[in-house]
Write an enzyme that holds these catalytic residues in place. Structure first.
Site, short mmCIF file in Angstrom:
data_model
loop_
_atom_site.label_atom_id
_atom_site.label_comp_id
_atom_site.label_asym_id
_atom_site.label_seq_id
_atom_site.Cartn_x
_atom_site.Cartn_y
_atom_site.Cartn_z
CG PHE A 12 28.59 -19.11 18.05
CD1 PHE A 12 27.55 -19.07 18.98
CD2 PHE A 12 28.69 -18.09 17.11
CE1 PHE A 12 26.63 -18.03 18.97
CE2 PHE A 12 27.78 -17.05 17.09
CZ PHE A 12 26.74 -17.02 18.01
CB THR A 36 37.21 -22.65 16.77
OG1 THR A 36 36.48 -23.08 15.61
CG2 THR A 36 38.47 -21.93 16.35
N GLY A 37 35.77 -25.55 17.91
CA GLY A 37 34.55 -26.09 18.53
C GLY A 37 34.86 -26.65 19.90
CG ASP A 57 40.67 -31.47 9.37
OD1 ASP A 57 40.28 -30.93 8.32
OD2 ASP A 57 41.44 -30.93 10.19
CE LYS A 90 47.14 -27.88 3.17
NZ LYS A 90 47.98 -28.74 4.01
CG ASN A 98 37.62 -33.69 0.79
OD1 ASN A 98 37.88 -34.26 -0.27
ND2 ASN A 98 38.55 -33.36 1.68
CE1 TYR A 144 35.94 -17.36 7.97
CE2 TYR A 144 35.45 -15.08 7.44
CZ TYR A 144 35.05 -16.30 7.94
OH TYR A 144 33.76 -16.47 8.39
CB THR A 174 25.92 -14.37 13.80
OG1 THR A 174 25.43 -14.02 12.50
CG2 THR A 174 24.81 -15.04 14.58
NE ARG A 185 33.61 -15.02 16.51
CZ ARG A 185 32.87 -15.93 15.88
NH1 ARG A 185 32.09 -15.58 14.90
NH2 ARG A 185 32.90 -17.19 16.26
P1 NAD Z 1 33.16 -21.48 15.22
O1 NAD Z 1 34.63 -21.31 15.10
O2 NAD Z 1 32.54 -21.47 16.56
O3 NAD Z 1 32.71 -22.82 14.50
C1 NAD Z 1 33.41 -23.42 13.44
C2 NAD Z 1 33.48 -24.92 13.70
O4 NAD Z 1 34.13 -25.57 12.60
C3 NAD Z 1 34.28 -25.26 14.96
O5 NAD Z 1 33.55 -26.19 15.74
C4 NAD Z 1 35.58 -25.86 14.42
O6 NAD Z 1 36.18 -26.76 15.33
C5 NAD Z 1 35.10 -26.50 13.15
N1 NAD Z 1 36.13 -26.68 12.12
C6 NAD Z 1 37.03 -25.77 11.70
N2 NAD Z 1 37.81 -26.29 10.73
C7 NAD Z 1 37.38 -27.57 10.54
C8 NAD Z 1 37.79 -28.63 9.68
N3 NAD Z 1 38.81 -28.48 8.84
N4 NAD Z 1 37.13 -29.81 9.76
C9 NAD Z 1 36.11 -29.98 10.64
N5 NAD Z 1 35.68 -29.02 11.48
C10 NAD Z 1 36.31 -27.82 11.43
O7 NAD Z 1 32.49 -20.35 14.30
P2 NAD Z 1 30.97 -19.97 14.05
O8 NAD Z 1 30.82 -18.55 14.42
O9 NAD Z 1 30.07 -20.99 14.64
O10 NAD Z 1 30.90 -20.04 12.46
C11 NAD Z 1 30.32 -21.15 11.79
C12 NAD Z 1 30.38 -20.91 10.28
O11 NAD Z 1 29.66 -19.72 9.95
C13 NAD Z 1 31.80 -20.72 9.75
O12 NAD Z 1 31.92 -21.36 8.50
C14 NAD Z 1 31.93 -19.23 9.57
O13 NAD Z 1 32.82 -18.89 8.55
C15 NAD Z 1 30.49 -18.84 9.22
N6 NAD Z 1 30.23 -17.44 9.60
C16 NAD Z 1 30.07 -17.08 10.91
C17 NAD Z 1 29.87 -15.75 11.24
C18 NAD Z 1 29.68 -15.30 12.66
O14 NAD Z 1 29.57 -14.09 12.89
N7 NAD Z 1 29.57 -16.15 13.63
C19 NAD Z 1 29.85 -14.78 10.22
C20 NAD Z 1 30.05 -15.18 8.91
C21 NAD Z 1 30.22 -16.53 8.60
N1 UDP Z 2 37.17 -4.90 17.65
C1 UDP Z 2 37.43 -4.03 18.69
N2 UDP Z 2 37.85 -4.54 19.87
C2 UDP Z 2 38.02 -5.87 20.08
C3 UDP Z 2 37.74 -6.77 19.02
C4 UDP Z 2 37.33 -6.25 17.81
O1 UDP Z 2 37.28 -2.81 18.54
O2 UDP Z 2 38.41 -6.25 21.20
C5 UDP Z 2 36.69 -4.37 16.36
C6 UDP Z 2 37.40 -4.90 15.13
O3 UDP Z 2 38.55 -4.11 14.83
C7 UDP Z 2 36.31 -4.77 14.08
C8 UDP Z 2 35.01 -4.98 14.86
O4 UDP Z 2 35.34 -4.77 16.22
O5 UDP Z 2 36.32 -3.47 13.54
C9 UDP Z 2 34.43 -6.38 14.70
O6 UDP Z 2 35.46 -7.31 14.97
P1 UDP Z 2 35.20 -8.89 15.00
O7 UDP Z 2 36.53 -9.54 15.16
O8 UDP Z 2 34.15 -9.21 16.01
O9 UDP Z 2 34.56 -9.22 13.58
P2 UDP Z 2 34.96 -8.85 12.06
O10 UDP Z 2 36.05 -7.84 12.06
O11 UDP Z 2 35.40 -10.14 11.46
O12 UDP Z 2 33.72 -8.32 11.50
#
Ligand code: NAD
Ligand code: UDP
Length: 316
Positions: A12, A36-37, A57, A90, A98, A144, A174, A185
Site C-alpha cells: 500500500f 501482502t503486496g 525476500d 524474522k 540484511n 510485530y 495510515t 484493518r
Molecule cells: P503492506 O502490507 O501493504 O506493505 C508491506 C509490503 O512489504 C508488502 O508489499 C509485502 O509483500 C512486503 N513484504 C513483507 N514482508 C517482506 C519480506 N520479508 N521481504 C520483502 N517484502 C516483504 O503494508 P503498508 O501499510 O504499506 O506498510 C508499509 C510499512 O509501513 C510496513 O513496514 C509497516 O509496518 C509500516 N507501517 C504502516 C502503517 C499503516 O498504517 N499503513 C502504520 C505503521 C507502520
Molecule cells: N477494528 C474494528 N473493526 C474492524 C477492524 C478493526 O473495530 O473490523 C478496531 C480494532 O480493534 C482497533 C481499531 O479498529 O481498535 C484499529 O484497528 P486496525 O487493525 O485498523 O489497526 P491497529 O489496531 O493496528 O491500530
C-alpha cells in the site's frame, strides 16, 4: 539521478512512494516478496525506463548498488502479521540486518518505516518520541511490535558502530487507495462492509481511539525525513486528529449513505485503547503537518473501494 531501493514497494504505502519517486525523476528499484503486496499496485509503473521490480525476500541477503533505501518490507495489518508471526519477526530482525548491511556496503542512507506500535497500549497520551512504550512481549501483537522495536535498535547500533546514515519514522495508522480491501484493518473493513450493505464489525465497545493519516500526507513526511541531513529520529508521522471507532463508523456510513447496521464483536487481545501522535518534532524538524482531514481522505478512499466492489460485481 539517485537510485532508490523501496523494500515492500508493491504494498500500500510502498507503491505510493514509488509513484512519488518516479515523478521526481529518481531511478526506483521496487523489491517485494508479494506476501501482502500486489502487482496491481505497481502495474502502471512496469515498463517505465526508471522503474525496476525485483521479487525478493529481505530475510535473504541481496547485493545491489543504491544511494538510498526506504525499508517498508513488513506486513502491517494485524491479520497479516499474525498469519505467520515467526516470519514477521524474522522480517523485522534478520531482514533489517540484511538491509542495514546493504546500506553499510553502499554507504546509502536508509529510512526505517517504524510504527506507533512501538508504544504498545500506551499509558502516556498523546505519544511523544521520548515515551518508551507499554508493550506485551508475549502477546498476539508482539511479533510485530517487538520486531519493530528491535529494528529500531538495530538501526541505532548500525549508526553508532558503523556510521550508517539512518532515519527512523514512527508511522501512525495510515489509510487510502490501494490498501488491501481484505487486510482486516478498520478503514478497509468498514468501507467494504458499508458498500456491500453488510454490518460494520465494531470490536469491543468501539470507544477505543485511533488517529488516521491520509497516505499522501504520510509519504510527503517520509520523503522530507529522508531528504534532510540533521535528524536521524525517531520522528512520529501521523495525523493528530483522534476518533473513536464509533465516530469512524458513523462518518463512513454517512458518506456512503449506507443503511448497514453495527455488529459488536469481541475486542482482540492487547488492542490499544487510545493512540494519537504528538507531531511537534515533525513540525519543527521537517516543517511537516498533515493536510487531509479524515472526511476528505475518506472521500478518496471510498471512491477507490467503490471501484473494487464494481469490478467484483462485473466479474461475478
Ligand atoms: P503492506 O502490507 O501493504 O506493505 C508491506 C509490503 O512489504 C508488502 O508489499 C509485502 O509483500 C512486503 N513484504 C513483507 N514482508 C517482506 C519480506 N520479508 N521481504 C520483502 N517484502 C516483504 O503494508 P503498508 O501499510 O504499506 O506498510 C508499509 C510499512 O509501513 C510496513 O513496514 C509497516 O509496518 C509500516 N507501517 C504502516 C502503517 C499503516 O498504517 N499503513 C502504520 C505503521 C507502520
Ligand atoms: N477494528 C474494528 N473493526 C474492524 C477492524 C478493526 O473495530 O473490523 C478496531 C480494532 O480493534 C482497533 C481499531 O479498529 O481498535 C484499529 O484497528 P486496525 O487493525 O485498523 O489497526 P491497529 O489496531 O493496528 O491500530
Amino acid at each position: 539521478m539517485a537510485t532508490i531501493l523501496v523494500t515492500g514497494g508493491a504494498g500500500f504505502l510502498g507503491s505510493h512512494l514509488c509513484d512519488r519517486l518516479i515523478e521526481r525523476g529518481d531511478q526506483v528499484i521496487c523489491l517485494d516478496n508479494f506476501f501482502t503486496g500486489r502487482k496491481t499496485n505497481i502495474a502502471h509503473l512496469i515498463g517505465h525506463p526508471r522503474f525496476e521490480l525485483i521479487r525478493h525476500d529481505i530475510v535473504e541477503p541481496i547485493l545491489l548498488e543504491v544511494d538510498q533505501i526506504y525499508n517498508l518490507a513488513c506486513p502491517a495489518s494485524p491479520k497479516a502479521y499474525q498469519y505467520n508471526p515467526i516470519k514477521t519477526i524474522k522480517t523485522s530482525t534478520v531482514g533489517m540486518v540484511n538491509v542495514l548491511g546493504l546500506a553499510k556496503r553502499c554507504r546509502a542512507r536508509i529510512l526505517q518505516a517504524s510504527t506507533s506500535e512501538v508504544y504498545g497500549d500506551p499509558n502516556v497520551h498523546p505519544q511523544r518520541e521520548d515515551y518508551w512504550g507499554h508493550v506485551n512481549p508475549i502477546g498476539p501483537r508482539s511479533c510485530y511490535d517487538e520486531g519493530k522495536r528491535v529494528a529500531e535498535t538495530l538501526c541505532m547500533n548500525y549508526h553508532l558502530e558503523n556510521k550508517v546514515d539512518v532515519r527512523i519514522i514512527r508511522i501512525f495508522n495510515t489509510y487510502g487507495p490501494r490498501m488491501d480491501p481484505n487486510d482486516g484493518r478498520v478503514i478497509s473493513n468498514f468501507i467494504m462492509q458499508a458498500l456491500r450493505g453488510d454490518p460494520l464489525t465494531v470490536f469491543g465497545d468501539g470507544r477505543q481511539t485511533r488517529s488516521f493519516c491520509y497516505c499522501d500526507d504520510l509519504i510527503a513526511g517520509m520523503m522530507k525525513m529522508m531528504d534532510q541531513d540533521h535528524e536521524i529520529g525517531p520522528v512520529n508521522i501521523g495525523n493528530p486528529d483522534e476518533f473513536t471507532m464509533l465516530e469512524l463508523a458513523q462518518e463512513v456510513l454517512s458518506q456512503i449513505e449506507s443503511k448497514s447496521t453495527l455488529k459488536f464483536e469481541p475486542l482482540p487481545g492487547d488492542d490499544p485503547k487510545q493512540r494519537c501522535p504528538d507531531i511537534t518534532k515533525a513540525k519543527r524538524i521537517l516543517g511537516w503537518t498533515p493536510q487531509f482531514k479524515l472526511k476528505d481522505g475518506l472521500v478518496k478512499t471510498i471512491a477507490y473501494y467503490r471501484g473494487v466492489v464494481e469490478a467484483e460485481q462485473t466479474q461475478s
